[in-house]
Design an enzyme around this catalytic site. Structure first.
Site, PDB file in Angstrom:
ATOM      1  N   CYS A  96      75.223  48.479 -21.975  1.00 30.67           N
ATOM      2  CA  CYS A  96      76.450  47.676 -21.883  1.00 30.67           C
ATOM      3  C   CYS A  96      76.844  47.513 -20.406  1.00 30.67           C
ATOM      4  O   CYS A  96      77.017  48.508 -19.688  1.00 30.67           O
ATOM      5  CB  CYS A  96      77.558  48.404 -22.632  1.00 30.67           C
ATOM      6  SG  CYS A  96      79.154  47.596 -22.549  1.00 30.67           S
ATOM      7  N   GLU A 137      77.952  36.428 -30.678  1.00 37.96           N
ATOM      8  CA  GLU A 137      78.162  37.234 -31.885  1.00 37.96           C
ATOM      9  C   GLU A 137      78.111  36.369 -33.139  1.00 37.96           C
ATOM     10  O   GLU A 137      77.694  36.805 -34.200  1.00 37.96           O
ATOM     11  CB  GLU A 137      79.533  37.921 -31.835  1.00 37.96           C
ATOM     12  CG  GLU A 137      79.615  39.097 -30.920  1.00 37.96           C
ATOM     13  CD  GLU A 137      79.134  40.378 -31.575  1.00 37.96           C
ATOM     14  OE1 GLU A 137      79.317  40.551 -32.784  1.00 37.96           O
ATOM     15  OE2 GLU A 137      78.553  41.201 -30.849  1.00 37.96           O
ATOM     16  N   HIS A 149      75.352  40.038 -24.032  1.00 38.48           N
ATOM     17  CA  HIS A 149      75.286  38.943 -25.013  1.00 38.48           C
ATOM     18  C   HIS A 149      74.722  37.648 -24.446  1.00 38.48           C
ATOM     19  O   HIS A 149      74.363  36.761 -25.203  1.00 38.48           O
ATOM     20  CB  HIS A 149      76.685  38.649 -25.557  1.00 38.48           C
ATOM     21  CG  HIS A 149      77.172  39.677 -26.531  1.00 38.48           C
ATOM     22  ND1 HIS A 149      77.288  41.004 -26.198  1.00 38.48           N
ATOM     23  CD2 HIS A 149      77.555  39.561 -27.827  1.00 38.48           C
ATOM     24  CE1 HIS A 149      77.744  41.663 -27.246  1.00 38.48           C
ATOM     25  NE2 HIS A 149      77.918  40.811 -28.249  1.00 38.48           N
ATOM     26  N   ASP A 183      75.379  50.553 -26.487  1.00 39.65           N
ATOM     27  CA  ASP A 183      76.131  49.352 -26.119  1.00 39.65           C
ATOM     28  C   ASP A 183      77.381  49.334 -26.989  1.00 39.65           C
ATOM     29  O   ASP A 183      77.488  50.066 -27.967  1.00 39.65           O
ATOM     30  CB  ASP A 183      75.272  48.102 -26.380  1.00 39.65           C
ATOM     31  CG  ASP A 183      76.025  46.820 -26.037  1.00 39.65           C
ATOM     32  OD1 ASP A 183      76.731  46.816 -25.010  1.00 39.65           O
ATOM     33  OD2 ASP A 183      75.949  45.845 -26.803  1.00 39.65           O
ATOM     34  N   SER A 184      78.296  48.456 -26.636  1.00 40.24           N
ATOM     35  CA  SER A 184      79.502  48.303 -27.447  1.00 40.24           C
ATOM     36  C   SER A 184      79.167  47.655 -28.796  1.00 40.24           C
ATOM     37  O   SER A 184      79.966  47.724 -29.717  1.00 40.24           O
ATOM     38  CB  SER A 184      80.504  47.437 -26.691  1.00 40.24           C
ATOM     39  OG  SER A 184      79.881  46.230 -26.289  1.00 40.24           O
ATOM     40  N   CYS A 223      76.159  40.415 -18.742  1.00 40.64           N
ATOM     41  CA  CYS A 223      76.700  40.824 -20.039  1.00 40.64           C
ATOM     42  C   CYS A 223      75.558  40.800 -21.052  1.00 40.64           C
ATOM     43  O   CYS A 223      74.730  39.880 -21.039  1.00 40.64           O
ATOM     44  CB  CYS A 223      77.801  39.853 -20.456  1.00 40.64           C
ATOM     45  SG  CYS A 223      78.420  40.145 -22.122  1.00 40.64           S
TER      46      CYS A 223
END
Ligand code: DGL
Length: 311
Positions: free
Chosen positions: A104, A184, A223, A41-42, A221
């Site tokens: 991702c 995040e 997140h 993933d990023s 996504c």
């Protein structure tokens, strides 16, 4: 007996490209099946996917790479995303992975074809098709909101994947960039979070008796699963919230069976966590995504510069 597509030959990386080893240096079948699964993933978001993969496949070992030095991918050009993804995948192949999961969404939307071609015969799975399948299973009306990063939405891959499964679907695609920053930061509830989600999705709520604009929200996504309760609070009880983790785990499990790559289970599960920057931050934020506490010393910092074959 089904022969594994990866056969008994190891795949080694030469200058970032996959090449089969000559038969003289053949890797044993047991080495291949007991090799880890690579997940990338990023950043830390893909740990939400890894968590589900580990739950469903407890006998498998994993190597996870978060390209934290270059996060976010979601605002970058398709060319950069493809290059980053090729470099990240190349590094995981150097770790001898038997299969690759692109956790991702942005990289799945924009780089999956390039990765599949470059790293064949290693199976490469993304989260986009499983996510589209989950949304189509959940919806009754066919009206689905997809929320994702700017680059994922711009590429329109989710709309296309949903329409292929359900041609009458009406897809309302929305880029929700600030939600990545909230997750995040570990801000998953409270008035600020509700206000921001309300700004993006408040109009999807229909508790005044009017017809619902959508009955399903697909979290496109990595997140967003940690924000699912807050999103549910904003859109209201009539809307189902789905993500790709469960369906991706099912696809991975089926792929391991089809290719006879399932671990024999004697070695016990291992997990290696790699990141391109910030082990402390990865451990702190990643613990929430993985659902278990992490220490800075659990995270190895790696450099992708050597995997520059894709330019
Ligand atoms: N991993 C990205 C995704 O799932 C979100 C974070 C980023 O923009 O890199 O699309």
């Amino acid at each position: 007996r089904v022969e594994p597509a990866i056969s008994l030959r190891a795949v080694v990386m030469v200058g970032g490209r996959s090449e089969s080893m000559h038969p003289g240096s053949a890797r044993q079948r047991s080495d291949v099946v007991n090799a880890p699964i690579g997940v990338f993933d990023s950043g830390v978001g893909g740990l939400t996917v890894l968590r589900e993969l580990r739950r469903v496949l407890p006998q498998e070992s994993f190597v996870y790479l978060g390209d934290t030095a270059r996060l976010p991918y979601g605002t970058k050009s398709p060319e950069s995303i493809r290059r980053y993804a090729q470099q990240a995948a190349g590094l995981l192949l150097q770790h001898g992975v038997k299969c690759l999961v692109v956790a991702c969404n942005t990289a799945s939307a924009l780089a999956l074809d390039a990765l599949t071609e470059e790293f064949a015969p290693v199976p490469v799975l993304g989260v986009l098709e499983p996510g589209a399948a989950a949304a189509c299973q959940a919806t009754r009306s066919g009206r689905i909101a997809v929320i994702a990063t700017e680059s994922t939405i711009r590429g329109d891959a989710y709309r296309l994947a949903i329409s292929r499964r359900r041609p009458d679907a009406q897809v309302d695609s929305r880029a929700c960039a600030l939600l990545v920053a909230l997750a995040e930061e570990g801000w998953t509830e409270g008035p600020v979070v509700e206000a921001i989600i309300g700004r993006y999705l408040g109009d999807l709520r229909a508790d005044d008796g009017t017809e619902q604009r959508v009955d399903t929200v697909l979290l496109g996504c990595t997140h967003f699963p940690v924000l699912a309760p807050a999103i549910a609070g904003v859109v209201g009880p009539g809307v189902r919230i789905v993500d790709s983790a469960v369906t991706t785990a099912a696809v991975l499990s089926a792929t391991l069976d089809e290719q006879a790559l399932r671990a024999s289970g004697h070695a016990g599960q291992t997990l290696r966590l790699l990141a391109t920057d910030g082990a402390g931050r990865f451990a702190r934020v990643g613990g929430t995504f993985l659902g278990q506490p992490l220490r800075e010393s659990d995270v190895e910092i790696v450099d992708l510069k050597g995997n520059a074959a894709a330019g």
